[in-house]
Scaffold this motif. Structure first.
Motif, mmCIF file in Angstrom:
data_model
loop_
_atom_site.group_PDB
_atom_site.id
_atom_site.type_symbol
_atom_site.label_atom_id
_atom_site.label_comp_id
_atom_site.label_asym_id
_atom_site.label_seq_id
_atom_site.Cartn_x
_atom_site.Cartn_y
_atom_site.Cartn_z
ATOM 1 N N ILE A 1 0.873 -1.237 0.072
ATOM 2 C CA ILE A 1 -0.052 0.114 0.077
ATOM 3 C C ILE A 1 0.715 1.130 0.072
ATOM 4 O O ILE A 1 2.020 1.054 0.380
ATOM 5 N N PRO A 2 0.440 2.211 -0.638
ATOM 6 C CA PRO A 2 1.086 3.656 -0.588
ATOM 7 C C PRO A 2 1.325 4.011 1.345
ATOM 8 O O PRO A 2 0.418 3.912 1.933
ATOM 9 N N CYS A 3 2.695 4.233 1.341
ATOM 10 C CA CYS A 3 2.893 4.486 2.870
ATOM 11 C C CYS A 3 3.324 5.871 2.998
ATOM 12 O O CYS A 3 4.298 6.429 2.250
ATOM 13 N N ARG A 4 2.881 6.683 4.110
ATOM 14 C CA ARG A 4 3.139 7.800 4.437
ATOM 15 C C ARG A 4 4.457 7.988 5.023
ATOM 16 O O ARG A 4 5.310 9.183 5.032
ATOM 17 N N ILE A 5 4.950 6.961 5.575
ATOM 18 C CA ILE A 5 6.266 6.923 6.303
ATOM 19 C C ILE A 5 7.658 6.875 5.552
ATOM 20 O O ILE A 5 8.447 7.713 5.492
ATOM 21 N N CYS A 6 7.468 5.705 4.544
ATOM 22 C CA CYS A 6 8.429 5.833 3.565
ATOM 23 C C CYS A 6 8.301 6.268 2.315
ATOM 24 O O CYS A 6 9.301 6.219 1.347
ATOM 25 N N ASN A 7 7.163 6.799 2.029
ATOM 26 C CA ASN A 7 6.768 7.502 0.706
ATOM 27 C C ASN A 7 7.035 6.511 -0.618
ATOM 28 O O ASN A 7 7.519 7.149 -1.514
ATOM 29 N N ARG A 8 6.587 5.216 -0.344
ATOM 30 C CA ARG A 8 6.528 4.309 -1.399
ATOM 31 C C ARG A 8 5.572 3.460 -1.073
ATOM 32 O O ARG A 8 4.846 3.237 -0.319
ATOM 33 N N ASP A 9 5.322 2.542 -2.296
ATOM 34 C CA ASP A 9 4.531 1.355 -1.860
ATOM 35 C C ASP A 9 5.168 0.461 -0.868
ATOM 36 O O ASP A 9 6.293 -0.286 -1.320
ATOM 37 N N CYS A 10 4.487 0.066 0.234
ATOM 38 C CA CYS A 10 5.105 -0.656 1.374
ATOM 39 C C CYS A 10 4.428 -1.899 1.674
ATOM 40 O O CYS A 10 3.207 -1.818 1.937
ATOM 41 N N ALA A 11 5.046 -3.152 1.677
ATOM 42 C CA ALA A 11 4.407 -4.319 1.746
ATOM 43 C C ALA A 11 4.242 -4.601 3.246
ATOM 44 O O ALA A 11 5.239 -4.401 3.873
ATOM 45 N N TYR A 12 3.052 -5.038 3.712
ATOM 46 C CA TYR A 12 3.157 -5.505 5.029
ATOM 47 C C TYR A 12 2.472 -6.947 5.123
ATOM 48 O O TYR A 12 1.863 -7.391 4.032
ATOM 49 N N CYS A 13 2.230 -7.469 5.833
ATOM 50 C CA CYS A 13 2.112 -9.031 6.306
ATOM 51 C C CYS A 13 0.515 -8.961 6.709
ATOM 52 O O CYS A 13 0.309 -8.554 7.753
ATOM 53 N N ARG A 14 -0.165 -9.693 6.087
ATOM 54 C CA ARG A 14 -1.479 -10.006 6.376
ATOM 55 C C ARG A 14 -1.918 -11.285 7.398
ATOM 56 O O ARG A 14 -3.009 -11.194 7.925
ATOM 57 N N SER A 15 -0.640 -11.917 7.428
ATOM 58 C CA SER A 15 -0.910 -13.322 8.301
ATOM 59 C C SER A 15 -1.085 -13.134 9.430
ATOM 60 O O SER A 15 -1.865 -13.770 10.390
ATOM 61 N N CYS A 16 -0.322 -12.021 10.079
ATOM 62 C CA CYS A 16 -0.375 -11.734 11.555
ATOM 63 C C CYS A 16 -0.899 -10.171 11.669
ATOM 64 O O CYS A 16 -0.706 -9.612 12.780
ATOM 65 N N ILE A 17 -1.784 -9.752 10.977
ATOM 66 C CA ILE A 17 -2.343 -8.389 10.958
ATOM 67 C C ILE A 17 -3.075 -8.269 12.333
ATOM 68 O O ILE A 17 -3.081 -7.151 12.807
ATOM 69 N N MET A 18 -3.813 -9.219 12.715
ATOM 70 C CA MET A 18 -4.419 -9.145 14.092
ATOM 71 C C MET A 18 -3.838 -8.595 15.082
ATOM 72 O O MET A 18 -4.238 -7.978 16.117
ATOM 73 N N MET A 19 -2.420 -8.781 15.331
ATOM 74 C CA MET A 19 -1.314 -8.465 16.371
ATOM 75 C C MET A 19 -0.805 -6.973 15.877
ATOM 76 O O MET A 19 -0.139 -6.539 16.678
ATOM 77 N N GLY A 20 -1.468 -6.063 14.982
ATOM 78 C CA GLY A 20 -0.681 -4.877 14.420
ATOM 79 C C GLY A 20 -0.225 -4.969 13.468
ATOM 80 O O GLY A 20 0.690 -6.015 13.124
ATOM 81 N N ARG A 21 0.071 -3.916 12.480
ATOM 82 C CA ARG A 21 0.508 -4.202 11.223
ATOM 83 C C ARG A 21 2.115 -4.005 11.115
ATOM 84 O O ARG A 21 2.479 -3.124 11.698
ATOM 85 N N VAL A 22 2.517 -5.078 10.223
ATOM 86 C CA VAL A 22 3.961 -5.216 10.320
ATOM 87 C C VAL A 22 4.303 -4.886 9.009
ATOM 88 O O VAL A 22 3.840 -5.677 8.015
ATOM 89 N N SER A 23 5.260 -4.002 8.539
ATOM 90 C CA SER A 23 5.552 -3.638 7.008
ATOM 91 C C SER A 23 7.161 -3.654 7.002
ATOM 92 O O SER A 23 7.864 -3.475 7.945
ATOM 93 N N GLU A 24 7.285 -3.425 5.603
ATOM 94 C CA GLU A 24 8.843 -3.294 5.375
ATOM 95 C C GLU A 24 9.598 -1.946 5.918
ATOM 96 O O GLU A 24 10.694 -2.197 6.572
ATOM 97 N N CYS A 25 8.551 -0.904 6.340
ATOM 98 C CA CYS A 25 9.249 0.350 7.039
ATOM 99 C C CYS A 25 9.075 0.300 8.621
ATOM 100 O O CYS A 25 9.591 1.121 9.099
ATOM 101 N N ALA A 26 8.172 -0.721 9.176
ATOM 102 C CA ALA A 26 7.906 -0.820 10.299
ATOM 103 C C ALA A 26 9.225 -1.510 11.036
ATOM 104 O O ALA A 26 9.771 -2.400 10.608
ATOM 105 N N LYS A 27 9.453 -0.949 12.223
ATOM 106 C CA LYS A 27 10.684 -1.870 13.132
ATOM 107 C C LYS A 27 9.959 -2.615 14.305
ATOM 108 O O LYS A 27 9.102 -2.104 14.879
ATOM 109 N N LEU A 28 10.751 -3.582 14.497
ATOM 110 C CA LEU A 28 10.605 -4.460 15.471
ATOM 111 C C LEU A 28 11.757 -4.330 16.543
ATOM 112 O O LEU A 28 12.869 -4.517 15.953
ATOM 113 N N TYR A 29 11.441 -4.069 17.883
ATOM 114 C CA TYR A 29 12.509 -3.687 18.719
ATOM 115 C C TYR A 29 12.553 -4.995 19.686
ATOM 116 O O TYR A 29 11.424 -5.584 20.175
#
Length: 473
Positions: A80-108
């Motif tokens: 989807i178009p992403c406001r954070i990285c300003n490009r089409d950014c892929a996210y995982c639909r398999s675990c979306i119920m836990m909150g969106r994880v995408s290419e530009c999202a960081k896991l700490y």
């Protein structure tokens, strides 16, 4: 400040990190939105090496991988178009119920000093007695904890496997280890949580499931659904997976990924089940997986062996608005004797189709299935003697203990009734020491391989129990 009841100790050495952030993030794999601390604090801990970060979705060789749930199915990613990285950014639909994880999202996750847990004077206050079979298995679990090994506990339904774990949990707690008891189902978490809290009252025990209030606690002893383990990484010294053969864990590779990601490389891993998969049995047979069996129930009586009873073309009878006579007699006998019972059907569709027919035998019969909003209340009503019986699907094949209960399976040759399901269903009967006997009947239009294997499985366990002197009858 640390909440009252937490048993976490911190070093007296001058700290270069936030103990509160350490408590929140230790062993966890979280998005920034799940960390209730300032961005400046997170950045500071990143700089001093107490926190590490990684992209939530990574790309390599043209393939996307979700770091949180391990998903590699490309159809389960969406850009989807992403406001954070300003490009089409892929996210995982398999675990979306836990909150969106995408290419530009960081896991700490925490990479600083490990949490140290204070050890109370009395770790365990359970004073129950283990049977001979339980004692043998319990010592093997203790050995697996001490040796950081892997062990399958193959225990018949009603063997008392939770109590078998208590001495090993005590051993791990005394060693300062962090323990997780994971199970596929929320209702098992809710059932076991008070039992663990009662056995280990001086230990902070957290129960994790969807909507749980315990999610942020840095507890030493955790009981969790396997889904919640997506939020952990290298957290546990001991992980115990209950009902390892149960849906959805058995059918979902991402849940197995979550378990493996949540444990340390040197962790002890204990699997519990009454019906191990063929794969697990082969691994044990080849010597690649150590196992201990508990072939007898704690009350030292054999497991009731199912009876196979031909009932004719039950589907045709139901379509004709009739109950096969042999089934009708079975139900009428239990109604007359005031014996609580479960009738298992192969699908919700069949179940709802026959309700009016069975209400002609008793209008007080209730139904229970996965989509029913009051299934817990209806099971409790049967347990309390408020209704004579329940018509149900395989949703009640596990986790139900009711005194004097008898069981029948309608259309037991149907493919939904696997060997595992039939063994578990049979395991509902004769669980209490006050009523260790009862009948389990497979009503069928033709014998299936699963039916024959389920009966053989139960007979094999009873035989092994007799040979080991674990039965009184």
């Amino acid at each position: 400040m640390m909440k009252e009841g937490y048993s976490v100790e911190h070093s007296i050495i001058p700290q270069t990190f936030s103990p509160e952030l350490q408590n929140h993030l230790s062993g966890r794999h979280l998005l920034a939105s799940e960390i209730p601390f300032s961005e400046a604090m997170i950045l500071d801990h990143l700089k001093n090496g107490h926190i590490a970060q990684t992209s939530g979705v990574q790309s390599g060789n043209g393939q996307l991988t979700c770091v949180r749930c391990g998903n590699k199915d490309q159809s389960m990613f969406y850009a989807i178009p992403c406001r954070i990285c300003n490009r089409d950014c892929a996210y995982c639909r398999s675990c979306i119920m836990m909150g969106r994880v995408s290419e530009c999202a960081k896991l700490y996750h925490w990479t600083g000093p490990e949490l140290l847990y204070a050890i109370p004077d009395q770790v365990m206050r359970w004073e129950g007695m283990l049977s001979g079979g339980q004692q043998t298995a319990s010592q093997r679990v203790i050995d697996a904890v001490n040796e950081k090994g892997e062990l399958l506990v193959w225990a018949v339904c009603g063997a008392g496997k939770t109590e078998v774990l208590f001495p090993a949990i005590k051993t791990a707690l005394l060693a300062g280890k962090r323990i997780c008891l994971a199970t596929p189902r929320t209702d098992v978490v809710l059932e076991l949580s008070p039992r663990l809290k009662k056995a280990f009252p001086e230990i902070d025990v957290a129960a994790l499931y969807g909507g749980s209030a315990d999610r942020d606690r840095p507890s030493q002893l955790i009981i969790s659904t396997t889904h919640q383990l997506f939020r952990f990484i290298e957290a546990f010294d001991v992980i115990i997976v209950d009902e390892v053969d149960a849906f959805p864990y058995s059918a979902d590779a991402s849940l197995r990924h979550a378990v493996n990601k949540s444990k340390k490389a040197s962790a002890s891993t204990i699997y519990l089940t009454a019906t191990p998969s063929k794969r697990m049995q082969r691994l044990h047979g080849s010597g690649k997986l150590k196992a201990v069996t508990i072939p007898a129930r704690y009350h030292r009586q054999p497991i009731p062996v199912p009876e196979m009873t031909w009932c004719g073309n039950w589907q045709k009878k139901f379509h004709g608005k009739k109950i096969p006579s042999v089934i009708s007699r079975w139900v009428s006998d239990r109604l007359r004797q005031n014996t609580p019972f479960l009738l298992f059907f192969p699908s919700i569709q069949v179940l709802e189709q026959v309700v009016p027919l069975f209400h002609m035998l008793s209008p007080n019969l209730n139904i229970v299935h996965s989509q029913h909003p009051k299934r817990k209340e209806r099971v409790m009503a049967l347990r309390n003697g408020e209704v004579p019986g329940l018509l149900t699907t395989t949703i009640l094949e596990r986790g139900v203990t009711i005194g004097r209960l008898e069981v029948a399976v309608i259309g037991s040759e149907h493919e939904v009734f696997s060997e595992s399901a039939l063994v578990q269903i049979a395991g509902r009967v004769g669980r209490s020491s006050a009523h260790p006997h009862g009948t389990i009947t497979f009503f069928h239009y033709g014998k299936s391989k699963a039916m024959i294997e389920a009966i053989h499985h139960i007979q094999m366990m009873n035989k092994a129990a007799r040979e080991r002197g674990l039965l009184d009858a």
